[in-house]
Design a protein around this motif. Structure first.
Motif, short mmCIF file in Angstrom:
data_model
loop_
_atom_site.label_atom_id
_atom_site.label_comp_id
_atom_site.label_asym_id
_atom_site.label_seq_id
_atom_site.Cartn_x
_atom_site.Cartn_y
_atom_site.Cartn_z
N TRP A 52 9.16 5.42 -15.12
CA TRP A 52 9.12 4.51 -13.82
C TRP A 52 8.71 3.07 -13.74
CZ3 TRP A 52 5.49 1.60 -12.19
CH2 TRP A 52 4.37 1.24 -12.27
N PHE A 53 8.74 2.42 -14.60
CA PHE A 53 8.10 1.46 -14.14
C PHE A 53 10.15 0.40 -14.77
CE2 PHE A 53 7.75 -2.48 -16.18
CZ PHE A 53 7.22 -3.77 -15.42
N GLY A 54 10.51 -0.09 -13.70
CA GLY A 54 11.95 -0.79 -13.84
C GLY A 54 12.65 -0.69 -12.63
N PRO A 55 13.61 -1.69 -12.58
CA PRO A 55 14.57 -0.85 -11.58
C PRO A 55 15.48 0.85 -12.48
CG PRO A 55 14.83 -3.57 -12.50
CD PRO A 55 13.79 -2.64 -12.74
N ARG A 56 15.85 0.78 -11.42
CA ARG A 56 16.82 2.17 -12.09
C ARG A 56 18.04 2.22 -12.54
NH1 ARG A 56 14.98 5.96 -8.75
NH2 ARG A 56 14.20 6.12 -7.33
N VAL A 57 18.68 0.94 -12.79
CA VAL A 57 19.43 -0.22 -13.31
C VAL A 57 19.28 -0.25 -14.58
CG1 VAL A 57 21.29 -0.74 -11.43
CG2 VAL A 57 19.57 -2.04 -13.00
N PHE A 58 18.02 -0.08 -15.23
CA PHE A 58 17.43 -0.13 -16.57
C PHE A 58 16.93 1.04 -16.73
CE2 PHE A 58 17.29 -4.48 -14.75
CZ PHE A 58 17.43 -5.45 -16.17
N LEU A 89 7.47 5.84 -9.16
CA LEU A 89 6.82 5.94 -9.66
C LEU A 89 6.20 7.42 -8.69
CD1 LEU A 89 3.99 6.43 -10.79
CD2 LEU A 89 3.17 4.23 -9.21
N ALA A 90 6.88 7.44 -7.23
CA ALA A 90 6.33 8.38 -6.67
C ALA A 90 7.31 9.91 -7.19
CB ALA A 90 6.99 8.38 -5.28
N GLU A 91 8.23 9.31 -7.65
CA GLU A 91 9.36 10.47 -8.36
C GLU A 91 8.17 11.53 -9.14
OE1 GLU A 91 12.91 8.53 -8.05
OE2 GLU A 91 13.35 8.49 -6.02
N HIS A 92 8.11 10.04 -10.26
CA HIS A 92 7.32 11.09 -11.51
C HIS A 92 6.17 11.60 -10.86
CE1 HIS A 92 5.54 10.27 -15.74
NE2 HIS A 92 4.33 10.35 -14.95
N LEU A 93 5.52 10.89 -10.86
CA LEU A 93 3.85 11.83 -10.28
C LEU A 93 4.54 13.25 -9.99
CD1 LEU A 93 2.50 8.82 -8.79
CD2 LEU A 93 1.16 9.91 -10.63
N ALA A 94 5.87 13.55 -8.82
CA ALA A 94 6.29 14.64 -7.60
C ALA A 94 6.37 15.52 -9.04
CB ALA A 94 7.14 14.37 -6.99
N LEU A 150 8.99 -2.05 -4.81
CA LEU A 150 9.01 -1.48 -4.12
C LEU A 150 10.31 -0.12 -4.31
CD1 LEU A 150 8.45 -2.93 -0.57
CD2 LEU A 150 7.22 -1.59 -1.13
N GLU A 151 11.16 -0.21 -5.37
CA GLU A 151 11.70 -0.09 -6.49
C GLU A 151 11.46 0.78 -7.09
OE1 GLU A 151 16.07 0.51 -8.41
OE2 GLU A 151 15.43 -1.32 -7.59
N ILE A 170 0.55 -1.46 0.05
CA ILE A 170 0.35 0.12 0.31
C ILE A 170 0.73 1.33 -0.55
CG2 ILE A 170 -1.84 1.44 1.07
CD1 ILE A 170 -2.65 -1.31 2.70
N ARG A 171 0.94 2.21 -1.28
CA ARG A 171 1.34 3.49 -0.71
C ARG A 171 0.49 4.33 -1.12
NH1 ARG A 171 7.05 2.54 -2.88
NH2 ARG A 171 7.50 5.41 -2.72
N ARG A 172 1.06 5.68 -0.30
CA ARG A 172 0.44 6.76 -0.85
C ARG A 172 0.72 7.58 -1.81
NH1 ARG A 172 -2.70 4.25 2.46
NH2 ARG A 172 -4.09 4.24 4.37
N PHE A 173 -0.07 8.13 -2.75
CA PHE A 173 0.97 9.17 -3.39
C PHE A 173 -0.02 10.46 -3.70
CE2 PHE A 173 1.50 5.05 -5.85
CZ PHE A 173 2.80 5.19 -5.86
N ALA A 174 1.01 11.71 -3.80
CA ALA A 174 0.66 13.06 -3.16
C ALA A 174 0.12 13.80 -5.15
CB ALA A 174 1.40 13.94 -3.32
N ALA A 175 -0.84 12.96 -6.02
CA ALA A 175 -1.51 13.03 -7.21
C ALA A 175 -3.04 12.36 -6.81
CB ALA A 175 -0.18 12.25 -7.70
#
Length: 159
Positions: A33-39, A142-147, A136-137, A10-15
């Motif tokens: 946002w989809f995928g690990p940061r290394v990809f 996704l949170a960064e993208h939405l921000a 979770l990553e 469960i995650r909460r987003f400011a969007a």
């Protein structure tokens, strides 16, 4: 013998839920946002046919040309509040892991509460825990993208 595992995040987003839903259903947003940061997940390597029975496919690209493609089928589409989709084919998984994901988005305190439930077949608890850590990553991204979307909207709405 088929092994099963399941978990919920469960995650909460400011969007708004519609913005979160768009991040799940529009290739140009999903790619961010989809995928690990290394990809990277190039938008032109994503198919999101968001309708019951429609396919989704995303190719993640890593260093030295390494690629992995994830795919499945949408089972339910009731946007912007609910998506149910598979990863792999849980009805005929063969030897590989497969799962059903149920995603619900509800307005919560001016943002969105996202409930992500994954039920996997041909997977054990260790694999399920690794998948959960991966998601979770993804959701941090996704949170960064939405921000970033919120910031872009505020900037573009100025006279």
């Amino acid at each position: 013998m088929t092994q099963t595992a399941e978990y919920e995040i469960i995650r909460r987003f400011a969007a708004h839920p519609a913005d979160v839903y768009a991040a799940w259903t529009r290739p140009e947003r999903f790619a961010r946002w989809f995928g690990p940061r290394v990809f990277t997940t190039p938008a032109d390597r994503i198919v999101l046919d968001v309708r019951p029975g429609g396919a989704w496919r995303a190719t993640l690209v890593g260093e030295e040309g390494f690629e992995v493609t994830l795919h499945g089928v949408y089972r339910e589409v009731a946007g912007p509040g609910r998506l149910v989709f598979t990863t792999g084919d849980p009805d005929n998984p063969g030897e590989g892991p497969a799962s059903v994901v149920t995603l619900t988005l509800e307005e919560h305190e001016g943002g969105t509460a996202m409930r992500f439930h994954q039920f996997g077949v041909n997977t054990d608890e260790e694999h399920a825990e690794q998948a959960k850590q991966g998601w979770l990553e993804f959701f941090d991204r996704l949170a960064e993208h939405l921000a970033g979307q919120a910031t872009s909207s505020k900037v573009s709405s100025r006279p």
